[in-house]
Motif scaffolding. Sequence first.
Motif, PDB file in Angstrom:
ATOM      1  N   LEU A  98      28.289  43.722  45.785  1.00 42.94           N
ATOM      2  CA  LEU A  98      27.546  43.331  44.592  1.00 42.94           C
ATOM      3  C   LEU A  98      28.521  42.643  43.648  1.00 42.94           C
ATOM      4  O   LEU A  98      29.261  43.292  42.903  1.00 42.94           O
ATOM      5  N   ARG A  99      28.529  41.315  43.722  1.00 41.06           N
ATOM      6  CA  ARG A  99      29.391  40.509  42.861  1.00 41.06           C
ATOM      7  C   ARG A  99      28.567  40.084  41.647  1.00 41.06           C
ATOM      8  O   ARG A  99      27.537  39.442  41.793  1.00 41.06           O
ATOM      9  N   ILE A 100      29.041  40.453  40.469  1.00 40.20           N
ATOM     10  CA  ILE A 100      28.272  40.274  39.244  1.00 40.20           C
ATOM     11  C   ILE A 100      28.918  39.204  38.383  1.00 40.20           C
ATOM     12  O   ILE A 100      30.124  39.243  38.114  1.00 40.20           O
ATOM     13  N   MET A 112      29.889  48.142  32.192  1.00 41.11           N
ATOM     14  CA  MET A 112      30.867  49.008  32.844  1.00 41.11           C
ATOM     15  C   MET A 112      30.332  50.427  33.062  1.00 41.11           C
ATOM     16  O   MET A 112      30.481  50.981  34.168  1.00 41.11           O
ATOM     17  N   PRO A 113      29.701  51.065  32.052  1.00 41.05           N
ATOM     18  CA  PRO A 113      29.108  52.391  32.321  1.00 41.05           C
ATOM     19  C   PRO A 113      28.040  52.352  33.409  1.00 41.05           C
ATOM     20  O   PRO A 113      27.926  53.286  34.209  1.00 41.05           O
ATOM     21  N   ALA A 114      27.252  51.272  33.440  1.00 38.16           N
ATOM     22  CA  ALA A 114      26.224  51.149  34.475  1.00 38.16           C
ATOM     23  C   ALA A 114      26.865  51.031  35.860  1.00 38.16           C
ATOM     24  O   ALA A 114      26.389  51.638  36.833  1.00 38.16           O
ATOM     25  N   ARG A 119      28.219  53.235  41.110  1.00 37.57           N
ATOM     26  CA  ARG A 119      29.264  53.475  42.115  1.00 37.57           C
ATOM     27  C   ARG A 119      29.201  54.910  42.645  1.00 37.57           C
ATOM     28  O   ARG A 119      29.438  55.159  43.840  1.00 37.57           O
ATOM     29  N   ALA A 120      28.859  55.852  41.770  1.00 39.74           N
ATOM     30  CA  ALA A 120      28.745  57.243  42.202  1.00 39.74           C
ATOM     31  C   ALA A 120      27.562  57.446  43.151  1.00 39.74           C
ATOM     32  O   ALA A 120      27.592  58.336  44.006  1.00 39.74           O
ATOM     33  N   ARG A 121      26.536  56.616  43.006  1.00 41.38           N
ATOM     34  CA  ARG A 121      25.334  56.744  43.835  1.00 41.38           C
ATOM     35  C   ARG A 121      25.440  55.959  45.135  1.00 41.38           C
ATOM     36  O   ARG A 121      24.884  56.360  46.156  1.00 41.38           O
ATOM     37  N   ILE A 129      33.295  42.028  39.600  1.00 40.57           N
ATOM     38  CA  ILE A 129      32.858  41.138  38.531  1.00 40.57           C
ATOM     39  C   ILE A 129      33.536  39.788  38.731  1.00 40.57           C
ATOM     40  O   ILE A 129      34.771  39.721  38.879  1.00 40.57           O
ATOM     41  N   VAL A 130      32.756  38.733  38.760  1.00 40.42           N
ATOM     42  CA  VAL A 130      33.300  37.386  38.916  1.00 40.42           C
ATOM     43  C   VAL A 130      34.017  37.026  37.627  1.00 40.42           C
ATOM     44  O   VAL A 130      33.406  36.997  36.557  1.00 40.42           O
TER      45      VAL A 130
END
Length: 307
Positions: A98-100, A112-114, A119-121, A129-130
């Motif tokens: 998942l490149r954002i 970042m919190p999202a 990532r934990a899920r 991040i691009v």
Amino acid sequence: MAQSVLELRHLRTLVALRDTGSLVRAAQLLNLTQSALSHQVKLMEDFYGAALFERKSVPPQFSTAGLRLLALADGVLPQVDEAERDVARLARGRAGQLRIVVECHTCFDWLMPAMDAFRARWPEVELDIVSGFHPDPIALVLQDRADVAIVSDQDAGESVDFHPLFSFEIVALLANDHALVRKPHLTAKDFAKETLITYPVPDEMLDLVRQVLEPAGIKPARRTTELTVAMLQLVASGRGIATLPVWAVQSYLDRGYVTARPVGRKGLTGHLYLACTAATSSRPWLADFVAVTRETSFLTLSEIELL
């Protein structure tokens, strides 16, 4: 005992009430009307013959019965969510990337919190991040240089899917002793003789220009900076006016560093969407990334509304 009326949606309602602190915000988080949410609560209370929380308290104070159901929810819901993710992995594959790419300089406050929660899920999905600023982030998605783009507008001409995230108020930021502080809100004309301080982005990416100044034919002097803190320092020293989302500057407002005023009588509203190709939308983890982003942002940012 009679057959239980309890469903997973009822448990999610109670968790949302606890996490958001109000019926109104819980209903929005769950994409329900307030009356539908209240009906769910009443159904549980009628069945158990006990109030689940104190209606007049803000945030809600849960009764012993309500706390017991919350304990159930905290135990059951994570297991259900994990099982559903496992089924999706088995059915459609688990690996991916998942490149954002983002078009807004302030997005990292909530992105970042999202990403941490996602990532934990989905630890097997590689997140990235691009780097750099990109004036046309959707082009990177279509060129397969990014998987998703965070954008502020839905362009019907683009061959991508748009997933709504949230809307937010954009406020004008002024030095505390600025003459315009005396006004209840600013209009387009108030910017005419001021220096507008912005990030170095095209005009079409600025809600203030697109929604307010351009329709009024106002073109104020401009000054740009890459950093939010530098922008606020310029504002505080009387070098110009800036406009930013409330959530991006709330800590500065709380400290009285600068003063905020609404833009327009009804305020200026910005929107954010996640854009991706139909192929990316079909990935098993994409819908979860959108849901996690919406939920974490709603629970951590001030003054936003889910789209």
